[in-house]
Motif scaffolding. Structure first.
Motif, PDB file in Angstrom:
ATOM      1  N   ILE A  58       0.853  -1.191   0.000  1.00 15.03           N
ATOM      2  CA  ILE A  58       0.000   0.000   0.000  1.00 15.03           C
ATOM      3  C   ILE A  58       0.889   1.240   0.000  1.00 15.03           C
ATOM      4  O   ILE A  58       1.864   1.316   0.754  1.00 15.03           O
ATOM      5  N   SER A  59       0.579   2.205  -0.836  1.00 11.49           N
ATOM      6  CA  SER A  59       1.408   3.406  -0.939  1.00 11.49           C
ATOM      7  C   SER A  59       1.295   4.239   0.333  1.00 11.49           C
ATOM      8  O   SER A  59       0.278   4.183   1.036  1.00 11.49           O
ATOM      9  N   PRO A  60       2.329   5.038   0.651  1.00 16.01           N
ATOM     10  CA  PRO A  60       2.236   5.926   1.819  1.00 16.01           C
ATOM     11  C   PRO A  60       1.037   6.866   1.746  1.00 16.01           C
ATOM     12  O   PRO A  60       0.406   7.146   2.769  1.00 16.01           O
ATOM     13  N   ASP A  86       6.610  14.778   5.188  1.00 21.13           N
ATOM     14  CA  ASP A  86       7.695  15.155   4.270  1.00 21.13           C
ATOM     15  C   ASP A  86       8.716  14.035   4.114  1.00 21.13           C
ATOM     16  O   ASP A  86       9.311  13.871   3.041  1.00 21.13           O
ATOM     17  N   SER A  87       8.920  13.257   5.171  1.00 17.26           N
ATOM     18  CA  SER A  87       9.912  12.180   5.097  1.00 17.26           C
ATOM     19  C   SER A  87       9.479  11.058   4.161  1.00 17.26           C
ATOM     20  O   SER A  87      10.313  10.272   3.707  1.00 17.26           O
ATOM     21  N   TYR A  88       8.184  10.973   3.856  1.00 18.83           N
ATOM     22  CA  TYR A  88       7.680   9.939   2.949  1.00 18.83           C
ATOM     23  C   TYR A  88       7.577  10.431   1.505  1.00 18.83           C
ATOM     24  O   TYR A  88       7.232   9.639   0.620  1.00 18.83           O
ATOM     25  N   ALA A  89       7.862  11.707   1.275  1.00 19.22           N
ATOM     26  CA  ALA A  89       7.784  12.288  -0.071  1.00 19.22           C
ATOM     27  C   ALA A  89       6.507  11.854  -0.787  1.00 19.22           C
ATOM     28  O   ALA A  89       6.552  11.209  -1.841  1.00 19.22           O
ATOM     29  N   PRO A  90       5.337  12.184  -0.239  1.00 18.51           N
ATOM     30  CA  PRO A  90       4.079  11.710  -0.833  1.00 18.51           C
ATOM     31  C   PRO A  90       3.841  12.294  -2.218  1.00 18.51           C
ATOM     32  O   PRO A  90       4.265  13.417  -2.518  1.00 18.51           O
ATOM     33  N   ALA A  91       3.157  11.530  -3.051  1.00 21.07           N
ATOM     34  CA  ALA A  91       2.805  12.024  -4.385  1.00 21.07           C
ATOM     35  C   ALA A  91       1.827  13.185  -4.281  1.00 21.07           C
ATOM     36  O   ALA A  91       1.847  14.103  -5.098  1.00 21.07           O
ATOM     37  N   ASP A  92       0.964  13.137  -3.280  1.00 26.05           N
ATOM     38  CA  ASP A  92      -0.012  14.203  -3.044  1.00 26.05           C
ATOM     39  C   ASP A  92       0.018  14.530  -1.558  1.00 26.05           C
ATOM     40  O   ASP A  92      -0.432  13.742  -0.732  1.00 26.05           O
ATOM     41  N   LYS A  93       0.547  15.698  -1.209  1.00 27.24           N
ATOM     42  CA  LYS A  93       0.713  16.060   0.201  1.00 27.24           C
ATOM     43  C   LYS A  93      -0.627  16.111   0.939  1.00 27.24           C
ATOM     44  O   LYS A  93      -0.688  15.860   2.149  1.00 27.24           O
ATOM     45  N   SER A  94      -1.710  16.391   0.210  1.00 28.00           N
ATOM     46  CA  SER A  94      -3.012  16.479   0.873  1.00 28.00           C
ATOM     47  C   SER A  94      -3.463  15.133   1.433  1.00 28.00           C
ATOM     48  O   SER A  94      -4.327  15.083   2.311  1.00 28.00           O
ATOM     49  N   SER A  95      -2.884  14.028   0.937  1.00 25.84           N
ATOM     50  CA  SER A  95      -3.249  12.712   1.467  1.00 25.84           C
ATOM     51  C   SER A  95      -2.800  12.555   2.915  1.00 25.84           C
ATOM     52  O   SER A  95      -3.335  11.729   3.656  1.00 25.84           O
ATOM     53  N   ALA A 147      -2.468  23.926  22.677  1.00 24.68           N
ATOM     54  CA  ALA A 147      -1.152  23.819  22.037  1.00 24.68           C
ATOM     55  C   ALA A 147      -0.881  22.400  21.548  1.00 24.68           C
ATOM     56  O   ALA A 147      -0.198  22.209  20.536  1.00 24.68           O
ATOM     57  N   LYS A 148      -1.423  21.403  22.240  1.00 19.43           N
ATOM     58  CA  LYS A 148      -1.177  20.006  21.862  1.00 19.43           C
ATOM     59  C   LYS A 148      -1.689  19.703  20.462  1.00 19.43           C
ATOM     60  O   LYS A 148      -0.974  19.098  19.641  1.00 19.43           O
ATOM     61  N   LEU A 149      -2.919  20.108  20.170  1.00 20.15           N
ATOM     62  CA  LEU A 149      -3.483  19.823  18.853  1.00 20.15           C
ATOM     63  C   LEU A 149      -2.735  20.578  17.759  1.00 20.15           C
ATOM     64  O   LEU A 149      -2.556  20.068  16.648  1.00 20.15           O
ATOM     65  N   ARG A 150      -2.294  21.786  18.066  1.00 19.20           N
ATOM     66  CA  ARG A 150      -1.527  22.556  17.087  1.00 19.20           C
ATOM     67  C   ARG A 150      -0.167  21.896  16.855  1.00 19.20           C
ATOM     68  O   ARG A 150       0.310  21.802  15.716  1.00 19.20           O
ATOM     69  N   ALA A 151       0.465  21.426  17.936  1.00 25.03           N
ATOM     70  CA  ALA A 151       1.761  20.748  17.812  1.00 25.03           C
ATOM     71  C   ALA A 151       1.625  19.447  17.026  1.00 25.03           C
ATOM     72  O   ALA A 151       2.531  19.063  16.274  1.00 25.03           O
ATOM     73  N   ALA A 152       0.492  18.764  17.193  1.00 28.53           N
ATOM     74  CA  ALA A 152       0.274  17.499  16.487  1.00 28.53           C
ATOM     75  C   ALA A 152       0.342  17.692  14.978  1.00 28.53           C
ATOM     76  O   ALA A 152       0.949  16.884  14.259  1.00 28.53           O
ATOM     77  N   ARG A 153      -0.262  18.750  14.479  1.00 29.21           N
ATOM     78  CA  ARG A 153      -0.247  18.992  13.031  1.00 29.21           C
ATOM     79  C   ARG A 153       1.166  19.308  12.539  1.00 29.21           C
ATOM     80  O   ARG A 153       1.544  18.923  11.426  1.00 29.21           O
ATOM     81  N   ILE A 154       1.944  19.997  13.350  1.00 27.85           N
ATOM     82  CA  ILE A 154       3.323  20.321  12.965  1.00 27.85           C
ATOM     83  C   ILE A 154       4.150  19.046  12.834  1.00 27.85           C
ATOM     84  O   ILE A 154       4.871  18.837  11.850  1.00 27.85           O
ATOM     85  N   ILE A 155       4.049  18.165  13.830  1.00 25.81           N
ATOM     86  CA  ILE A 155       4.833  16.924  13.820  1.00 25.81           C
ATOM     87  C   ILE A 155       4.422  16.036  12.650  1.00 25.81           C
ATOM     88  O   ILE A 155       5.270  15.473  11.944  1.00 25.81           O
ATOM     89  N   TRP A 156       3.115  15.902  12.435  1.00 19.86           N
ATOM     90  CA  TRP A 156       2.639  15.036  11.353  1.00 19.86           C
ATOM     91  C   TRP A 156       3.096  15.565   9.994  1.00 19.86           C
ATOM     92  O   TRP A 156       3.390  14.792   9.081  1.00 19.86           O
ATOM     93  N   ASP A 157       3.182  16.875   9.862  1.00 21.06           N
ATOM     94  CA  ASP A 157       3.649  17.464   8.612  1.00 21.06           C
ATOM     95  C   ASP A 157       5.117  17.122   8.366  1.00 21.06           C
ATOM     96  O   ASP A 157       5.520  16.856   7.226  1.00 21.06           O
TER      97      ASP A 157
END
Length: 461
Positions: free
Chosen positions: A278-280, A316-325, A302-312
């Motif tokens: 399965i693709s990333p 990036d480390s997976y170099a997704p074909a579509d970042k919105s995924s 702050a926790k929920l805001r930090a969560a989005r930063i970390i997930w982003d």
């Protein structure tokens, strides 16, 4: 006389109109000299009269953060996330429109109510009832997997329009059968599958952590999850993997631990699913994060805001074909661990501030637990109060009108950065140990949780 009054009204109106540009651009504090941080510190130390600044005014959180008594604009200069967080909150396509309407739409969270399903017709009637009372997200808890069939799912969804409400299933098995039933029902009714929103929330790693074992071997469970992900892909807006952070908070974990454990689990799922072909992009778009929200008001924002930063960063480390995924879908649940069964009405005060934290932090959907949930089965009154707590925030307090209202708050931005940094460090520590499964099996996760719980008990004693 009447003409004179009319002329005076017109003159006053003209004065207000011509005054507006002047008032709009006038800097109200330009006549006050700026005060430097050193000057503030000198004044504070003078008022302390020799007392130690750190001992008197610096607050140490349960996460180990040192919180200063004041923050200033200059504190934002070293924070790299400040300008990049807002786009992460937009749902797919909304950020591209860049209008006030798209921002308002992104700020609108879904009000969710979970329904225990034992009798499918009764559960359907209850769902239809709560949808008319402000709920726009349903969570069907199916404890008996043997009851799952296309006929029963059809009864459960009778009269519920997929485009009008998010539909989630929390089954104790038979997730693939639920997906198959949904596809068949959509096709039979001529409904576009992409209009169906929600998730069938499968979480074998979460069950393994909570129960210590699965009903089938772990590898078979992960194979099943891969098949479920492939079958769910046809439902474009539907997800099938639940990253359940709320189980960590309900166990007494710290904010940092909740995020680190969640992201370690998510990366474990990504690794296991990509190994199974399965693709990333497809694996990430199948995930839905669920976080528990506690009473530490600013920390939870702050926790929920930090969560989005970390997930982003992880995306990036997976170099997704579509970042919105990799767009992070967050569901929040008020925390059971805080609730007091001996004084249940006080729980409404707790859950209201918890709901505010989740909304300001940018949650996509929210469940407010009824105030009597720790004493047994909630009744109609407590469920109505839980719904109305969110409706008041949305319809009367207008919490849904502004996206990321905490942006630019010196204190919250600093907390966001501290949580993100410490969560990332703990996440990397788990990755160095071989990932979530290795950290879980070695006792690392349990040890961290116990240390936090013991520390909290000592702090309160």
């Amino acid at each position: 006389m009447k003409k004179l009054i009319t002329e005076k009204k017109t003159a006053r109106l003209h004065d207000r109109k011509t005054a507006r540009p002047y008032m709009k651009h006038k800097k109200l504090f330009e006549n006050f000299p700026p005060v430097s941080t050193d000057e503030w510190m000198a004044k504070i130390n003078a008022d302390l009269r020799g007392a130690d600044f750190r001992e008197k005014l610096v607050w140490l959180t349960r996460e180990g953060f040192e919180v200063m008594p004041f923050y200033r604009e200059e504190d934002l200069k070293h924070l790299s996330h400040v300008d990049g967080l807002l786009p992460l909150m937009f749902r797919n396509g909304e950020g591209e429109r860049n209008t006030s309407d798209s921002g308002r739409a992104a700020a609108q969270w879904l009000i969710r109510q979970d329904i225990n399903v034992s009798d499918y017709r009764e559960a359907n009637l209850k769902a239809l009832d709560v949808l008319m009372k402000g709920v726009d997200s349903l969570g069907f808890i199916i404890s008996d997997p043997e009851s799952v069939s296309e006929e029963n799912i059809s009864v459960l969804l009778d009269g519920i329009e997929p485009c009008g409400a998010e539909i989630n299933f929390l089954p104790n098995g038979k997730a693939r059968e639920i997906i198959a039933a949904l596809k068949s029902i959509m096709q039979r009714k001529g409904i576009n599958p992409s209009s169906l929103r929600g998730a069938v929330e499968a979480d074998p790693l979460g069950l393994l952590m909570a129960d210590g074992s699965l009903c089938i071997p772990l590898e078979d469970g992960l194979d099943y999850l891969a098949s479920l992900t492939r079958e769910t892909k046809a439902l474009q807006s539907y997800r099938n993997i639940r990253i359940r952070g709320s189980c960590f908070t309900d166990s007494g974990c710290s904010t940092v631990q909740e995020l680190a454990f969640c992201f370690s689990m998510a990366v474990e799922y990504l690794a296991q699913l990509t190994e199974r072909g399965i693709s990333p992009d497809d694996a990430a778009s199948a995930m839905k994060f669920s976080f528990g929200i506690g009473t530490d008001y600013f920390m939870e924002i702050a926790k929920l805001r930090a969560a989005r930063i970390i997930w982003d960063v992880i995306a990036d480390s997976y170099a997704p074909a579509d970042k919105s995924s990799f767009r992070m879908e967050i569901h929040s649940v008020t925390r059971k661990w805080n609730d007091q069964p001996e004084d249940p009405y006080i729980n409404m005060l707790r859950t209201q501030t918890e709901a505010m934290s989740a909304i300001i932090g940018g949650t996509d959907s929210l469940t407010v637990n009824p105030f009597d949930i720790t004493t047994g089965q909630p009744d109609e009154f407590s469920e109505r109060m839980a719904r109305n707590q969110q409706l008041i925030l949305k319809e009367e307090s207008w919490f849904g009108r502004v996206l990321d209202p905490a942006a630019g708050s010196y204190y919250i931005e600093e907390l966001t950065s501290l949580i993100a940094e410490d969560s990332w460090k703990l996440f990397l520590e788990m990755e160095d140990k071989g990932g979530f499964l290795e950290a879980l099996n070695s006792g690392f996760v349990k040890s961290k949780m116990e240390n936090t719980i013991d520390g909290e008990k000592n702090r309160k004693s």
